[in-house]
Design an enzyme around this catalytic site. Structure first.
Site, PDB file in Angstrom:
ATOM      1  N   GLY A   1       0.845  -1.189   0.000  1.00 28.22           N
ATOM      2  CA  GLY A   1       0.000   0.000   0.000  1.00 28.22           C
ATOM      3  C   GLY A   1       0.881   1.240   0.000  1.00 28.22           C
ATOM      4  O   GLY A   1       1.826   1.343   0.790  1.00 28.22           O
TER       5      GLY A   1
ATOM      6  N   GLY B   1       1.721   4.373   3.679  1.00 32.06           N
ATOM      7  CA  GLY B   1       2.702   3.506   3.032  1.00 32.06           C
ATOM      8  C   GLY B   1       3.695   4.274   2.175  1.00 32.06           C
ATOM      9  O   GLY B   1       4.892   3.968   2.170  1.00 32.06           O
TER      10      GLY B   1
ATOM     11  N   SER C   1     -18.227  17.852   1.815  1.00 32.71           N
ATOM     12  CA  SER C   1     -17.560  18.273   3.049  1.00 32.71           C
ATOM     13  C   SER C   1     -18.579  18.686   4.111  1.00 32.71           C
ATOM     14  O   SER C   1     -19.575  19.339   3.823  1.00 32.71           O
ATOM     15  CB  SER C   1     -16.642  19.453   2.767  1.00 32.71           C
TER      16      SER C   1
ATOM     17  N   ARG D   1     -20.693  14.059  13.887  1.00 31.14           N
ATOM     18  CA  ARG D   1     -21.073  13.225  12.741  1.00 31.14           C
ATOM     19  C   ARG D   1     -22.036  12.104  13.109  1.00 31.14           C
ATOM     20  O   ARG D   1     -23.027  11.877  12.423  1.00 31.14           O
ATOM     21  CB  ARG D   1     -19.814  12.586  12.145  1.00 31.14           C
TER      22      ARG D   1
ATOM     23  N   LEU E   1      -5.592  12.125   7.740  1.00 38.25           N
ATOM     24  CA  LEU E   1      -4.364  12.458   7.022  1.00 38.25           C
ATOM     25  C   LEU E   1      -3.221  12.579   8.017  1.00 38.25           C
ATOM     26  O   LEU E   1      -2.103  12.130   7.784  1.00 38.25           O
ATOM     27  CB  LEU E   1      -4.544  13.767   6.250  1.00 38.25           C
TER      28      LEU E   1
END
Lengths: 654, 261
Positions: free
Chosen positions: A57, A62, A301, A347, A458
């Site tokens: 990956g 990775g 978003s 969320r 991220l």
């Protein structure tokens, strides 16, 4: 080959409590990572070229790990299923990346990012890991800027920030709506440099199909070259899995079509424990499904909730044009139920409420699975231009996909599977329960607990790849006496034979149904019974149904084409076969965790107001499942969680 | 809606292909182009015929994996990626011709799947800034004007799909290569290697068999991320300057000197 087709509805657990050593350091939390780095053994620069590391990956985790390890002097062999490492699904992240830089002077700090992440994860993550994540977050931004990542800037030339996902500080760095793309290209370019220098051997269009263990250690993988169909063995001194999450168990998700769980699932079956598989995140603002042909879901978003008002018609089955529905016949369900947070609830809360009103029959759109996200008020208050400046590109995406103009007609949104917090269990050094097998990024379980905060995926991928794994893998290699192994080792040949057997079997069934039809059936079952809200009856039903679907799959799937050629049906068949086994483990985990926490909402465990009710007395642990053989009950191992710094409290958004 | 599809079928790299016609009734205008192909493939599987191979992944217009020539136009009638093209842009009864990218440097692997690894080799030749992990200065120590950052971001938006090459009568990769060169040359971090980079990347591009640019502008017309032709002018300007600079003899990586593979 034996295929397990019997239901596993017996929910008694085999429990082990002694085996899991998380290697979590002690001492003041701010010193733990520094102390641990000092305590770890080093490999001198001259000796690193004696070691070879396999990385599967090449997304943010990775790709950054492969580049960094090669820069340090290790030999790296990297693999991805796409035609280029630049295409990994990290690329699709829109919003941004968090870092505790405190550039806005608004009181942010490493401790605050740590605190927010532990709390946001609903107290199901490991404090030491989360603190380290917050610490290295600042290095990530420095690294990315040095690579040339074009983050948004202010006129004075300094970096811009925004607040994201309800955070009370502006700590999110972004590159327009394409932050994931730009960060991935940064890592990709660093990787490309090492490929050019000959330090990384890159295999694109190559899929890992199994893990090779020699003398109890991860020493290699078996792959299929997706262009030629050739099955190959690769050996190394350590193996790193960076293969992302397993959201595609649900068939429809915001993941890329190729995202799959085969690498982690095969590693699980070889001895790596799978932690908290039921922790999945549902994102509230996705474009609704239009029909059975739907192949994936597109995220909008969540910043849209800053100005959009969410509502459904009060009258059940009201099919009028939304613009003709008068104000007093609209149900602004989030604003009414959560007066202080309104449309900005987290969320999971927003998602569950949308599902609830649709289940009541108030859903909108052709399928009845959608709620309105209405900008009419914001446009009349702020003007069209302001809304266009803030959300223009998102409105364009929406119009492109739906053919409707969100400036004049309310958007329709519905929740969709987005991220999986669960994954292979790893210790503080990111090593799984198989010695020599490391797991990074979304593929591991660490850091996000039961719920991930916005702009943190991220951050974790790059933290693991640039700044954590490159240290910890050295500690393993320095302390381990690794005998020389070759691809002709009998253990490697045996694994290859098993892989070949599975492929031959899939191609020879020659039934009547396509792979996709099974995947859809499985996904639908998981979405209904192990999705936004779970209950005992539904989970038991899923555990009864999954083996039936699996049994039919192995009798009735039709995989055309050849083994030794490009064969996309065969690729999918192998992945779906593994999804069907993983789905069962997700349901077992969801069934055993009778509390609600984060993204895991058990209907039996709610507060009188209908909110998620944690059960810290009984469930303050990581559930690490151990594979015990075909057809056998997986064994539950518990890693207790201790909260020395952030004391568990119940969330409230009323 | 009912469609007639003419699709390029080719068994592998070494065989010749041909256009095969399929009747595909009952398509919803809400489907994406790739979902329409999914439906075709499901029906082919039902009939025992091998499904059409095509590349795709994110299906939200950002990974750059998908790319088909639709009725002679790379990515079809809308300026977007193939996955973000929806069937409402076609009419009931239409005949749609679907072909792979066609360029010498992108050999066809099967049906609609092509090999774009030449793009990776161009980046490996110099499409990066030579910094290793760690030891970098504080992010705000490097001041970059908003204009430069925006210009860099405009060029960095390239998704590497290859539509520019497919659309170009010369099969040129100069929009792709120019976009990466422009991204890095707009930033202060990209300056130390600026002229080595352009020379090495252009050399790699030529070695892969891509054609030269003769200003048709077809590449920019089909680019789903609207990369501007300016990036090619900037690249050419830098390339000319590099020939006057003695520092330009350094090779950034061994691949820079290798031909092709």
């Amino acid at each position: 080959m034996t295929i397990e087709t019997q239901p596993r509805t017996d929910i008694r657990q085999v429990e082990y409590t002694v085996t899991l050593d998380s290697k979590t350091p002690t001492g003041p939390i701010q010193d733990r990572w520094d102390q641990h780095k000092f305590d770890m053994k080093l490999i001198s620069p001259a000796n690193r070229r004696r070691f070879t590391i396999i990385i599967v990956g090449t997304g943010l985790a990775g790709g950054s790990a492969a580049a960094t390890l090669a820069e340090m002097g290790y030999n790296v062999i990297a693999f991805c299923y796409q035609d280029s490492p630049r295409r990994a699904h990290s690329i699709a992240a829109q919003g941004g990346i968090n870092a505790a830089k405190n550039y806005r002077n608004d009181g942010d700090s490493i401790y605050r990012l740590f605190y927010d992440t532990v709390k946001g994860g609903d107290f199901r993550s490991r404090e030491s890991n989360v603190y380290r994540l917050a610490q290295v977050s600042v290095n990530i931004i420095d690294q990315c800027v040095a690579q040339g990542v074009p983050f948004a800037r202010e006129y004075g030339g300094l970096l811009d920030n925004r607040s994201f996902g309800g955070a009370q500080v502006a700590r999110t760095f972004y590159a327009r709506g394409q932050t994931g793309q730009q960060l991935l290209l940064g890592a990709y370019q660093a990787l490309a440099r090492q490929i050019g220098l000959g330090k990384v051997r890159m295999h694109t269009r190559t899929e890992m199909l199994d893990l090779i263990l020699i003398n109890g250690r991860a020493r290699g993988i078996v792959t299929r070259d997706m262009t030629t169909g050739k099955i190959e063995r690769h050996v190394a001194d350590a193996v790193v899995l960076a293969t992302g999450g397993y959201g595609n168990v649900f068939y429809l998700s915001t993941n890329a079509k190729g995202c799959n769980a085969t690498a982690i699932w095969r590693a699980h079956k070889r001895g790596a424990y799978f932690a908290n598989p039921c922790f999945t995140q549902i994102h509230p603002t996705c474009i609704p499904v239009t029909g059975d042909h739907q192949s994936k879901l597109t995220l909008m978003s969540e910043s849209l909730r800053n100005d959009g008002r969410i509502w459904v018609p009060k009258k059940i089955g009201d099919k009028r044009d939304p613009r003709d529905i008068p104000e007093d016949e609209r149900y602004y369900f989030l604003e009414e139920r959560y007066p202080s947070f309104g449309n900005l609830v987290p969320r999971d809360v927003a998602s569950r409420n949308a599902k609830a009103v649709c289940d009541e029959g108030r859903g909108v759109g052709p399928s009845g699975l959608g709620v309105y996200l209405d900008f009419a008020d914001a446009i009349s208050r702020l003007g069209v231009q302001t809304i266009r400046d803030r959300y223009g590109n998102l409105f364009d995406i929406y119009e492109k996909i739906t053919g409707e103009d969100p400036y004049t007609v309310p958007m329709r949104i519905y929740p969709a599977v987005h991220y999986t917090m669960g994954g292979l269990w790893v210790d503080y050094e990111l090593q799984s329960t198989i010695p020599g097998l490391f797991v990074i990024g979304e593929a591991n379980f660490s850091d996000h607990g039961a719920n991930r905060l916005g702009a943190s995926a991220l951050m974790q991928g790059l933290a693991d790849g640039y700044f954590v794994l490159p240290y910890t893998i050295g500690n393993y290699l320095a302390q381990t006496k690794l005998e020389k192994v070759s691809v002709d080792d009998p253990a490697a040949r045996e694994v290859e034979a098993e892989v070949n057997q599975r492929i031959t079997n899939l191609l020879s069934i020659n039934g009547k149904r396509s792979v996709d039809s099974f995947h859809r059936e499985l996904g639908n079952l998981m979405w209904n019974n192990c999705g936004m809200a779970r209950n005992e009856a539904g989970l038991k039903e899923a555990l009864r149904r999954i083996p039936e679907i699996r049994a039919e799959f192995y009798e009735n799937v039709r995989v055309l084409g050849e083994k030794e050629a490009i064969n996309q049906s065969l690729e999918k068949a192998g992945r779906v076969a593994d999804f069907m086994e993983l789905a069962e483990l997700m349901c077992i985990d969801a069934l055993h965790r009778t509390e609600s926490c984060g993204g895991h909402f058990r209907e039996e465990s709610q507060t009188p107001e209908g909110e998620a009710q944690r059960d810290d007395a009984n469930f303050s642990y990581v559930a690490a499942w151990e594979y015990t053989g075909n057809g056998a009950r997986p064994a539950l191992n518990k890693e207790p969680l201790n909260f020395e710094y952030v004391k568990p409290s119940q969330r409230s958004y009323k | 809606m009912d469609l007639r599809l003419r699709i390029w079928r080719q068994k592998n790299k070494n065989t010749t292909g041909k256009l095969v016609t399929y009747e595909l009734p009952g398509i919803s205008p809400d489907m994406s182009f790739l979902e329409m192909l999914d439906v075709l493939n499901e029906r082919l599987i039902e009939q025992g015929e091998e499904p059409v191979a095509f590349d795709h992944d994110c299906r939200e217009g950002i990974c750059g994996m998908c790319g088909l020539v639709i009725n002679g136009v790379a990515h079809g009638p809308e300026v977007t990626t193939t996955c973000q093209l929806h069937m409402r842009h076609f009419k009931d009864g239409d005949t749609i011709t679907i072909e792979p990218w066609r360029a010498k440097a992108f050999p066809i692997l099967k049906d609609l799947v092509v090999d774009r690894s030449a793009f990776d080799r161009i980046i490996q030749a110099g499409g990066y800034i030579s910094v290793s992990t760690g030891g970098t200065p504080d992010a705000n120590a490097i001041l970059i004007s908003k204009e430069s950052a925006d210009a860099a971001m405009d060029a960095a938006a390239c998704i590497g799909c290859g539509a520019c090459v497919a659309a170009c009568p010369n099969g040129s990769a100069m929009l792709f290569t120019g976009a990466k060169i422009a991204h890095l040359s707009h930033l202060p971090q990209g300056q130390p290697e600026r002229y080595d980079r352009v020379r090495n990347m252009v050399q790699a591009m030529d070695a892969e068999g891509f054609g030269g640019c003769t200003n048709y502008g077809e590449c920019a017309a089909v680019c789903p991320k609207e990369i501007k032709l300016d990036v090619i002018a900037r690249m050419n300007g830098d390339l000319i300057k590099s020939t006057f600079l003695s520092s330009g003899t350094r090779k950034m990586g061994p691949n820079a000197t290798r031909n092709g593979k």
